[in-house]
Design a protein around this motif. Sequence first.
Motif, PDB file in Angstrom:
ATOM      1  N   ARG A  57       0.821  -1.214   0.000  1.00  0.00           N
ATOM      2  CA  ARG A  57       0.000   0.000   0.000  1.00  0.00           C
ATOM      3  C   ARG A  57       0.850   1.257   0.000  1.00  0.00           C
ATOM      4  NH1 ARG A  57      -4.840   0.587   3.862  1.00  0.00           N
ATOM      5  NH2 ARG A  57      -5.404   2.046   2.200  1.00  0.00           N
ATOM      6  N   PHE A  58       2.160   1.101   0.177  1.00  0.00           N
ATOM      7  CA  PHE A  58       3.074   2.240   0.226  1.00  0.00           C
ATOM      8  C   PHE A  58       3.932   2.291  -1.034  1.00  0.00           C
ATOM      9  CE2 PHE A  58       1.895   1.521   4.544  1.00  0.00           C
ATOM     10  CZ  PHE A  58       1.951   2.760   5.171  1.00  0.00           C
ATOM     11  N   TYR A  59       4.203   3.518  -1.469  1.00  0.00           N
ATOM     12  CA  TYR A  59       5.148   3.747  -2.564  1.00  0.00           C
ATOM     13  C   TYR A  59       6.264   4.605  -1.996  1.00  0.00           C
ATOM     14  CZ  TYR A  59       7.150   5.882  -6.790  1.00  0.00           C
ATOM     15  OH  TYR A  59       8.010   6.336  -7.760  1.00  0.00           O
ATOM     16  N   GLY A  60       7.508   4.257  -2.253  1.00  0.00           N
ATOM     17  CA  GLY A  60       8.643   5.033  -1.764  1.00  0.00           C
ATOM     18  C   GLY A  60       9.420   5.658  -2.896  1.00  0.00           C
ATOM     19  N   GLY A  61       9.716   6.932  -2.772  1.00  0.00           N
ATOM     20  CA  GLY A  61      10.544   7.626  -3.751  1.00  0.00           C
ATOM     21  C   GLY A  61      11.357   8.711  -3.071  1.00  0.00           C
ATOM     22  N   TYR A  62      12.328   9.272  -3.792  1.00  0.00           N
ATOM     23  CA  TYR A  62      13.156  10.309  -3.185  1.00  0.00           C
ATOM     24  C   TYR A  62      13.543  11.358  -4.213  1.00  0.00           C
ATOM     25  CZ  TYR A  62      17.597   8.755  -5.252  1.00  0.00           C
ATOM     26  OH  TYR A  62      18.614   8.464  -6.129  1.00  0.00           O
TER      27      TYR A  62
ATOM     28  N   ASP B 157       7.046  11.803  -9.940  1.00  0.00           N
ATOM     29  CA  ASP B 157       7.708  10.560 -10.342  1.00  0.00           C
ATOM     30  C   ASP B 157       6.733   9.385 -10.272  1.00  0.00           C
ATOM     31  OD1 ASP B 157      10.052  11.992 -10.659  1.00  0.00           O
ATOM     32  OD2 ASP B 157      10.946  11.301  -8.772  1.00  0.00           O
ATOM     33  N   TYR B 158       5.917   9.369  -9.225  1.00  0.00           N
ATOM     34  CA  TYR B 158       4.936   8.292  -9.053  1.00  0.00           C
ATOM     35  C   TYR B 158       3.941   8.289 -10.208  1.00  0.00           C
ATOM     36  CZ  TYR B 158       0.731   5.958  -7.331  1.00  0.00           C
ATOM     37  OH  TYR B 158      -0.380   5.147  -7.219  1.00  0.00           O
ATOM     38  N   VAL B 159       3.431   9.466 -10.555  1.00  0.00           N
ATOM     39  CA  VAL B 159       2.456   9.554 -11.651  1.00  0.00           C
ATOM     40  C   VAL B 159       3.093   9.123 -12.969  1.00  0.00           C
ATOM     41  CG1 VAL B 159       1.010  11.116 -13.007  1.00  0.00           C
ATOM     42  CG2 VAL B 159       1.071  11.319 -10.508  1.00  0.00           C
ATOM     43  N   ALA B 160       4.339   9.564 -13.198  1.00  0.00           N
ATOM     44  CA  ALA B 160       5.025   9.190 -14.434  1.00  0.00           C
ATOM     45  C   ALA B 160       5.253   7.680 -14.513  1.00  0.00           C
ATOM     46  CB  ALA B 160       6.358   9.928 -14.525  1.00  0.00           C
ATOM     47  N   TYR B 161       5.519   7.075 -13.360  1.00  0.00           N
ATOM     48  CA  TYR B 161       5.817   5.644 -13.312  1.00  0.00           C
ATOM     49  C   TYR B 161       4.561   4.795 -13.418  1.00  0.00           C
ATOM     50  CZ  TYR B 161       7.510   1.189 -11.373  1.00  0.00           C
ATOM     51  OH  TYR B 161       7.805  -0.137 -11.166  1.00  0.00           O
ATOM     52  N   THR B 162       3.458   5.246 -12.806  1.00  0.00           N
ATOM     53  CA  THR B 162       2.255   4.413 -12.704  1.00  0.00           C
ATOM     54  C   THR B 162       1.106   4.863 -13.605  1.00  0.00           C
ATOM     55  OG1 THR B 162       1.308   5.761 -10.916  1.00  0.00           O
ATOM     56  CG2 THR B 162       2.785   3.952 -10.280  1.00  0.00           C
ATOM     57  N   GLY B 163       1.112   6.140 -14.008  1.00  0.00           N
ATOM     58  CA  GLY B 163      -0.021   6.687 -14.748  1.00  0.00           C
ATOM     59  C   GLY B 163      -1.240   6.925 -13.879  1.00  0.00           C
ATOM     60  N   ASP B 164      -1.099   6.803 -12.578  1.00  0.00           N
ATOM     61  CA  ASP B 164      -2.217   6.939 -11.641  1.00  0.00           C
ATOM     62  C   ASP B 164      -2.572   8.410 -11.442  1.00  0.00           C
ATOM     63  OD1 ASP B 164      -4.071   6.729  -9.623  1.00  0.00           O
ATOM     64  OD2 ASP B 164      -2.657   6.043  -8.085  1.00  0.00           O
ATOM     65  N   LYS B 165      -3.757   8.814 -11.850  1.00  0.00           N
ATOM     66  CA  LYS B 165      -4.205  10.202 -11.729  1.00  0.00           C
ATOM     67  C   LYS B 165      -5.234  10.386 -10.603  1.00  0.00           C
ATOM     68  CE  LYS B 165      -1.754  11.810 -15.190  1.00  0.00           C
ATOM     69  NZ  LYS B 165      -2.375  12.392 -16.380  1.00  0.00           N
ATOM     70  N   THR B 166      -5.218   9.488  -9.634  1.00  0.00           N
ATOM     71  CA  THR B 166      -6.121   9.612  -8.481  1.00  0.00           C
ATOM     72  C   THR B 166      -5.913  10.968  -7.803  1.00  0.00           C
ATOM     73  OG1 THR B 166      -6.039   7.220  -8.090  1.00  0.00           O
ATOM     74  CG2 THR B 166      -6.714   8.599  -6.234  1.00  0.00           C
ATOM     75  N   PRO B 167      -6.989  11.679  -7.441  1.00  0.00           N
ATOM     76  CA  PRO B 167      -6.831  12.950  -6.724  1.00  0.00           C
ATOM     77  C   PRO B 167      -5.922  12.769  -5.510  1.00  0.00           C
ATOM     78  CG  PRO B 167      -9.103  12.671  -7.370  1.00  0.00           C
ATOM     79  CD  PRO B 167      -8.418  11.376  -7.706  1.00  0.00           C
ATOM     80  N   THR B 168      -5.041  13.745  -5.309  1.00  0.00           N
ATOM     81  CA  THR B 168      -3.961  13.551  -4.348  1.00  0.00           C
ATOM     82  C   THR B 168      -3.847  14.710  -3.368  1.00  0.00           C
ATOM     83  OG1 THR B 168      -2.699  12.193  -5.912  1.00  0.00           O
ATOM     84  CG2 THR B 168      -1.459  13.261  -4.148  1.00  0.00           C
ATOM     85  N   LEU B 169      -3.724  14.345  -2.086  1.00  0.00           N
ATOM     86  CA  LEU B 169      -3.409  15.295  -1.016  1.00  0.00           C
ATOM     87  C   LEU B 169      -1.935  15.207  -0.699  1.00  0.00           C
ATOM     88  CD1 LEU B 169      -6.237  14.841   1.679  1.00  0.00           C
ATOM     89  CD2 LEU B 169      -5.657  16.981   0.514  1.00  0.00           C
ATOM     90  N   ILE B 170      -1.272  16.366  -0.659  1.00  0.00           N
ATOM     91  CA  ILE B 170       0.143  16.412  -0.295  1.00  0.00           C
ATOM     92  C   ILE B 170       0.285  17.184   1.015  1.00  0.00           C
ATOM     93  CG2 ILE B 170       2.421  17.291  -0.932  1.00  0.00           C
ATOM     94  CD1 ILE B 170       1.752  16.814  -3.822  1.00  0.00           C
ATOM     95  N   ALA B 171       0.953  16.577   1.984  1.00  0.00           N
ATOM     96  CA  ALA B 171       1.198  17.257   3.251  1.00  0.00           C
ATOM     97  C   ALA B 171       2.252  18.334   3.036  1.00  0.00           C
ATOM     98  CB  ALA B 171       1.654  16.260   4.306  1.00  0.00           C
ATOM     99  N   SER B 172       1.836  19.594   3.130  1.00  0.00           N
ATOM    100  CA  SER B 172       2.757  20.729   3.013  1.00  0.00           C
ATOM    101  C   SER B 172       3.186  21.083   4.424  1.00  0.00           C
ATOM    102  CB  SER B 172       2.056  21.905   2.329  1.00  0.00           C
ATOM    103  OG  SER B 172       2.957  22.965   2.128  1.00  0.00           O
TER     104      SER B 172
END
Length: 492
Positions: free
Chosen positions: A368-373, A407-422
């Motif tokens: 359920r987790f994706y890791g990137g840097y 990077d995640y979107v480019a890798y998976t094509g997943d366009k699910t609406p996304t919340l980013i913790a700022s």
Amino acid sequence: MIHYQSTRGSKYIKTSAQAIIQGIAEDKGLYVPNEIPGLPFAIEDMIGKSYQEIAFRIIRAFFEDYTDEEMEACVRGAYDSKFEEEEIVPIVKGGDAYFLELYHGKTAAFKDMALSILPYLLTTAMKKEKEDKKICILTATSGDTGKAALEGFADVPGTEIIVFYPNKGVSQVQERQMVTQEGENTHVFAINGNFDDAQTGVKKIFNDSSFAEKLAEIDCKLSSANSINIGRLVPQVAYYVYGYIKLVERGVIENGDKVNIVVPTGNFGNILAAYYAGQMGIPVKKFICASNENKVLTDFINTGTYNTNREFFLTNSPSMDILISSNLERLLYHLSGQDGEEIKGLMESLEKNKKYTVSPKINYALDRFYGGYADVKRTNETIGHMYNKYGYLMDTHTAVAYRVYEDYVAYTGDKTPTLIASTASAYKFADSVTESIGLEKGESGFESVKNLYEKTKVRVPAGLKDLENKEIRHTGVLDIEEMPDAVYDCLK
């Protein structure tokens, strides 16, 4: 009733009040709820509700031994005019995602969201448990926790707070925020080492039974404001639930639609809070864990092996300059099926061998987790791109998150609406941000703050204004082995 137990199998069970006071379990484990409560409301019933109303219901669901009146007082005291935005947590569209702006509190970082309420939770717990000893809040910080904890506990009766931060390992603005802290019960020390050294030193003090006896002789006991304290972690769950409700309210998603959540993290607490929100019932497709060059979490998520035998980097996102992610232990406990012996073995391996490999069961659940840097160069490019294209100004940590999201979107094509913790105001890392949007770096971090404001006209947080003119009150610099004596000297 939900109770709290150690991740390492201790037989002792605590109420939430007891766990908050103690901070860390007697077997060195972290307290976790024996079950994650379900959402205490239907999403549609919370449309139009305030942050305070939602936070009350979420936190109360975990801390059932607090009465409604006690919890209402805690929430009311925490989330008030000390936040510069009336809605507490604005949600702002930027690029292809929605930013959960968690930095509008007194110290301009997301730690305010939990550390504004922790003093209320702790002092209430002390009354409930008839605790008459002075509580010493002992905290290691990679930059933001320290100031937020100092601000929260300054002059709170019955407490002392001692903060250790890595010397030359935080931004100039972060350091000045801490060393100018007022309050008769506040103590701040720079440590000759990195954050992991400071955190390890704090944990050793917590786990030293002879030191605890020594403190008992002067009527003191230790607790923590780090996210190792369950009273620090649980309030963070509320803002992810709030974020989902507000996306439904705006019509960005339908109730029941899944979202992705991206969190820049080093100690894993903030993304663990997102996971808890998911376990409560918020529909989450993917938890995206964003790291800087200290990418121990990225490698772990991708391989199942956690290995700290690696080079340590000082980056311009210092709150993530961490190799030992304490809160990961809690996630592993849940994914193992609450197997304390298994987790104890993993943590012993980490201490002895600086690495461990999880079981196939845990590794499978990590799906359920994706890791990137993102390294410093890509981080800075993202800040410049987001400001110049969308007019959205972000700090270095949030930029790491957005770059990993791209990077995640480019890798998976997943366009699910996304919340980013700022997670912080851009002004806390003004040197890097000014250069990233094409300005010359100021001669100091404070000059960069002024230059950044002149260019962007984005409001400077009140807590950062005229920071360079405030009196420096804390000047101590210690070696790691001097930490216990420093703690005792502050308290005796």
